[in-house]
Design an enzyme around this catalytic site. Structure first.
Site, PDB file in Angstrom:
ATOM      1  N   LYS A  87       0.820  -1.213   0.000  1.00 33.24           N
ATOM      2  CA  LYS A  87       0.000   0.000   0.000  1.00 33.24           C
ATOM      3  C   LYS A  87       0.860   1.272   0.000  1.00 33.24           C
ATOM      4  O   LYS A  87       2.059   1.231   0.276  1.00 33.24           O
ATOM      5  CB  LYS A  87      -0.935  -0.018   1.214  1.00 33.24           C
ATOM      6  CG  LYS A  87      -1.878  -1.218   1.231  1.00 33.24           C
ATOM      7  CD  LYS A  87      -2.795  -1.238   0.022  1.00 33.24           C
ATOM      8  CE  LYS A  87      -3.860  -2.315   0.095  1.00 33.24           C
ATOM      9  NZ  LYS A  87      -3.372  -3.683  -0.234  1.00 33.24           N
TER      10      LYS A  87
HETATM   11  C1  LIG Z   1      -9.495  -3.405  -1.645  1.00 32.54           C
HETATM   12  C2  LIG Z   1      -8.907  -4.142  -0.485  1.00 32.54           C
HETATM   13  N1  LIG Z   1      -9.694  -4.488   0.533  1.00 32.54           N
HETATM   14  C3  LIG Z   1      -9.197  -5.118   1.619  1.00 32.54           C
HETATM   15  C4  LIG Z   1      -7.870  -5.430   1.717  1.00 32.54           C
HETATM   16  C5  LIG Z   1      -7.391  -6.168   2.925  1.00 32.54           C
HETATM   17  O1  LIG Z   1      -6.344  -5.512   3.580  1.00 32.54           O
HETATM   18  P1  LIG Z   1      -5.229  -6.364   4.373  1.00 32.54           P
HETATM   19  O2  LIG Z   1      -4.438  -7.126   3.381  1.00 32.54           O
HETATM   20  O3  LIG Z   1      -4.434  -5.325   5.099  1.00 32.54           O
HETATM   21  O4  LIG Z   1      -5.957  -7.255   5.306  1.00 32.54           O
HETATM   22  C6  LIG Z   1      -7.007  -5.093   0.678  1.00 32.54           C
HETATM   23  C7  LIG Z   1      -5.576  -5.431   0.714  1.00 32.54           C
HETATM   24  O5  LIG Z   1      -4.975  -5.758  -0.277  1.00 32.54           O
HETATM   25  C8  LIG Z   1      -7.537  -4.429  -0.460  1.00 32.54           C
HETATM   26  O6  LIG Z   1      -6.745  -4.076  -1.490  1.00 32.54           O
END
Ligand SMILES: Cc1ncc(COP(=O)(O)O)c(C=O)c1O
Length: 371
Positions: A184
């Site tokens: 990110k």
């Molecule tokens: C659109 C979206 N939603 C949710 C997530 C979930 O985040 P995390 O990987 O920090 O749990 C991500 C992570 O890639 C994402 O890109």
């Protein structure tokens, strides 16, 4: 970067942050503590003073955001099929049913025009996603939510540094979940946060975050709900503090590189380019949709052979086997299916050079001209 392998993304962690992480590791306090409190306070300032709670992942933030208004069995949540599968999985894990609404091919985000037709008496929440950090139209989403008395959970996992109406995403709205995963724009290696509406909601969020436990001054404790284990460590928060110092710089650099892509990517190759938004987007990713006659696997393999990493974000969720098993079918969301089948993520991260973009564009042209 150089002529070595160019990944599609790469975090920028500076020496000051690495040294600060060393200090945390030596301090004797490595899980949630002073660094997390400082990170939350800095995030809250960034999000216009709204309460923020740091999490061990964006997925955890989404799960808690569904638990806070008791979204569960019998409820429907309207969402986008063009996202990381976490967006829909959290709805299923809550016991509710995802309702996929097709995307607008220009933004690749949920098409607000199509939401009304998907509402039912069971609809509880709208869960839009900002794909690639391009914000979904907040005015339209909140207009629908107000009219139909729905909660909104913004899956802003990819939106750190993006903005709407001149304010950072997260600075307004209902529940806003962000991710700080390694890919990110702002990372804590793994992590995330939830932006909340008020103190009481933040208090309940803390319970959901850590086993439902409240501790008392006399050393006792109580558990009032079956919370999970989603707290962020001080090690992660320390990385986040280092990243916050550079967020503006990162976003500005991504915008410069995205502009370069628009200047250098050959428009005659038959690819669909992303919306050229230089007002709201944080340019989390630069994604193109390949022409239908091009085999995506071949393109990725050929780019890789030329030393260039390419990602796929994402195939349409409703066609994954879990969701097919729930009754979703090809044809439910034709735009998301078409885009999900041909989308590729080209390299874009702050440490890239302009000539890296030029190299990606030249190599893409070489491959696509012979396809
Ligand atoms: C659109 C979206 N939603 C949710 C997530 C979930 O985040 P995390 O990987 O920090 O749990 C991500 C992570 O890639 C994402 O890109």
């Amino acid at each position: 970067m150089s002529q070595d392998f160019l990944p599609f993304t790469r975090p920028s962690i500076d020496e000051q942050t690495i040294a600060a992480v060393g200090d945390v590791l030596r301090s004797g306090w490595i899980t949630s503590g002073p660094q997390v409190r400082e990170f939350e306070s800095l995030l809250s300032t960034y999000f216009a003073g709204r309460p923020v709670r740091a999490m061990s992942s964006g997925t955890g933030a989404l799960e808690i955001a569904l638990a806070l208004p008791d979204v569960g069995p019998g409820d429907e949540v309207i969402t986008s099929p063009l996202s990381w599968v976490a967006t829909a999985n959290v709805i299923v894990r809550a016991g509710a049913r995802p309702v996929f609404v097709d995307v607008d091919p220009a933004t690749r985000n949920i098409n607000p025009e199509l939401i009304e037709a998907a509402l039912s008496p069971r609809t509880r929440m709208l869960l839009p996603v900002d794909l690639a950090g391009l914000p979904v139209d907040r005015d339209r989403i909140y207009g629908i939510a107000r009219e139909h008395n729905l909660r909104v959970l913004e899956d802003a996992a990819q939106s750190m540094g993006a903005s709407w109406a001149g304010k950072p995403i997260g600075a307004s709205g209902d529940l806003v979940a962000l991710s700080f995963h390694a890919n990110k724009n702002l990372t804590t290696a793994e992590g995330g946060c939830l932006v909340l509406n008020d103190g009481p909601e933040a208090k309940r969020c803390e319970l959901w975050r850590l086993q439902g436990v409240e501790r008392f001054a006399d050393g006792g404790l109580d558990a009032s709900l079956a919370g999970g284990k989603h707290n962020m460590t001080d090690v992660a928060a320390c990385i986040g503090l280092g990243q916050m110092r550079r967020l503006e710089e990162f976003t500005a650099r991504r915008r410069v590189l995205a502009r370069r892509y628009f200047e250098r990517f050959d428009p005659t190759l038959g690819c669909e380019l992303p919306l050229a938004d230089f007002e709201h987007s944080n340019w989390h990713m630069f994604q193109i949709v390949l022409p239908q006659h091009v085999e995506r696997g071949d393109f990725i393999r050929d780019m890789h052979a030329a030393g260039i990493g390419v990602g796929v974000h994402y195939p349409a969720i409703h066609l994954l086997s879990l969701y097919r098993g729930m009754g979703f079918r090809k044809g439910d969301c034709p735009q998301a299916e078409r885009i999900g089948a041909g989308i590729v993520t080209l390299p874009l991260f702050p440490a890239m050079l302009e000539q890296d973009v030029d190299r990606v564009c030249a190599q893409s042209a070489r491959i696509l001209q012979r396809s």
